[in-house]
Design an enzyme around this catalytic site. Structure first.
Site, PDB file in Angstrom:
ATOM      1  CB  CYS A  26      -0.866  -0.123   1.280  1.00 49.09           C
ATOM      2  SG  CYS A  26      -2.284  -1.094   1.046  1.00 49.09           S
ATOM      3  CB  CYS A  85      12.926   7.923  -8.580  1.00 49.57           C
ATOM      4  SG  CYS A  85      14.178   7.663  -7.520  1.00 49.57           S
TER       5      CYS A  85
END
Length: 463
Positions: free
Chosen positions: A250, A422
């Site tokens: 998640c 990133c």
């Protein structure tokens, strides 16, 4: 509703009269002549009390042990013909271990506490964080920073103070799994990593405990029951662990808050069914939930595998071998919900720290900042003056990137250095190798935005 109220009133008066008759029979020494005089149960209410104030007592029907408070609390369950007193008593005597007090564990714990399960074990090593609250509804803003087990236990006891709650503020490991699980009647897997799923399933096989397993990711959910009524275990279905790239969490892929809530509620239902013997548990079947279409389908699973390493005819996992089994090596993933460790792909000469890149920006040195996260992540929060091209699209966007890095000077056209960022510093390293194959001078910003928040700007909304 009016008819039901009238019937209840009638029963209360009749019970008061029965009690009065028993009293008179006892006083006259005639109780033995009427042994069935106290065979029915109920509650003598206010109407009966006005006639027989000294005899206003409730009588437990069929010799059950539920108190008056329990009858009132669980009355709507007791009224179900398929449930009733016997099922409620089974819940009161039962114990359930819930591994994980997060998105799945929250509704499981809330509904089991409310339903009257006698003892709940809550296992979770983590503390409550702000990003938990959109789905982990057992916790609150006031308890951010508190251990999840303490927060969850307090909420459960606030719902039902008659509960017994055992807190385990540590992670389930091979060395402690059997000791903990053996104390409970049933186990709920509300974890979020594949290594723990194998461990819980194996331990439940060895300890002979049924396992209710759920999963939720993005807009999808799954539910099944393992090791129940000769059904399969987790290893039967997945003898070989999936690749690490296929095991999304998640924290990386995201999840709509209500999805684990729905799956967790189904998990609580399966626990209640197994403990009480009411209904048909979801063994040898898997429930698959699609939140986008609000569709639920059932997939039939193959039965127990005789060659399974855990529950087969010649198991390799047993009380002796399980505590020594290396689940992290077996699955190539950690026994926790933490992100995978950062892999060092490029050398130091092709990297720059977040603090070092901050100095580049402050010095206004000419460069191109390339953000290789997905577009929807970039839209949430990003550094100013950055170019967003997702890592997967770099080959197709080669010409655009090269053009964006070019500047014209008095000496002609030259390419600017490209700094790549990133989320956590893994894709950016792979991107550096790709960009260098384009002929560009590229540098990885070490640790990505996770390190940027830790070392440069704690107010950047890292997610």
């Amino acid at each position: 509703m009016a008819d039901l109220s009238a019937e209840l009133h009638k029963l209360r008066v009749e019970n008061a009269l029965l009690k009065k008759q028993v009293s008179l029979l006892t006083a006259n020494g005639n109780l033995s002549q009427n042994p069935t005089a106290i065979s029915s149960g109920g509650y003598a209410g206010d109407a009966a009390a006005s006639a027989f104030p000294e005899e206003v007592q409730w009588i437990a029907g069929a010799g059950h042990s539920l108190s008056g408070l329990e009858i009132r609390r669980y009355s709507r369950q007791l009224l179900l013909p398929s449930f009733g007193v016997e099922a409620q008593q089974k819940l009161a005597k039962a114990s359930v271990l819930v591994v994980g007090a997060g998105g799945l564990g929250s509704p499981v714990l809330l509904y089991l506490a409310a339903s009257g399960v006698g003892c709940l074990g809550i296992m979770d090593p983590d503390s409550v964080e702000l990003h938990n609250l959109h789905r982990q509804v057992i916790h609150s803003e006031a308890l951010v920073g508190e251990l999840k087990v303490k927060s969850a236990a307090a909420t459960c006891l606030a719902i039902n103070s008659s509960l017994r709650v055992q807190e385990y503020a540590f992670a389930l490991e091979a060395a402690n799994a059997l000791e903990v699980i053996s104390d409970y009647d049933i186990v709920v897997d509300a974890s979020d990593n594949v290594a723990t799923r194998y461990l819980i399933s194996d331990a439940c096989i060895v300890a002979n405990k049924p396992l209710v397993s759920g999963a939720a990711l993005g807009m999808d959910g799954q539910l099944t029951v393992y090791n129940h009524a000769q059904g399969p275990c987790y290893r039967c279905l997945f003898p070989t662990p999936p690749s690490q790239s296929a095991c999304q969490r998640c924290a990386d892929a995201g999840v709509l808050g209500v999805v684990p809530g729905i799956v967790g509620t189904f998990q609580a239902l399966e626990v209640i069914k197994i403990l009480t013997g009411v209904g048909e548990p979801f063994s040898e079947r898997m429930l698959v939930f699609d939140a986008l279409s609000t569709r639920i389908r059932t997939v039939n699973l193959r039965g127990r595998n005789p060659e399974c390493a855990a529950c087969g005819d010649n198991p390799q996992v047993d009380r002796r071998t399980l505590p020594e089994f290396d689940y992290e090596a077996f699955t190539s993933s950690p026994l926790c919900d933490a992100p995978p460790p950062r892999q060092q792909i490029v050398g130091e000469d092709q990297s720059i720290t977040c603090r070092g890149y901050k100095e580049v920006r402050e010095a206004h040195e000419a460069h191109l900042l390339l953000d290789v996260r997905e577009q929807h992540e970039y839209a949430i929060a990003a550094l100013p003056s950055s170019l967003n091209i997702p890592f997967s699209l770099l080959p197709q966007q080669r010409d655009a990137i090269v053009a964006a890095a070019e500047v014209t000077t008095s000496l002609g056209v030259k390419s600017l250095p490209v700094y790549v960022i990133c989320r956590r510093g893994n894709d950016s390293q792979a991107a550096v190798n790709e960009l260098r194959s384009f002929g560009l001078s590229a540098y990885d910003i070490t640790g990505g935005f996770q390190s940027w928040v830790q070392d440069v700007d704690p107010n950047f909304p890292f997610f």
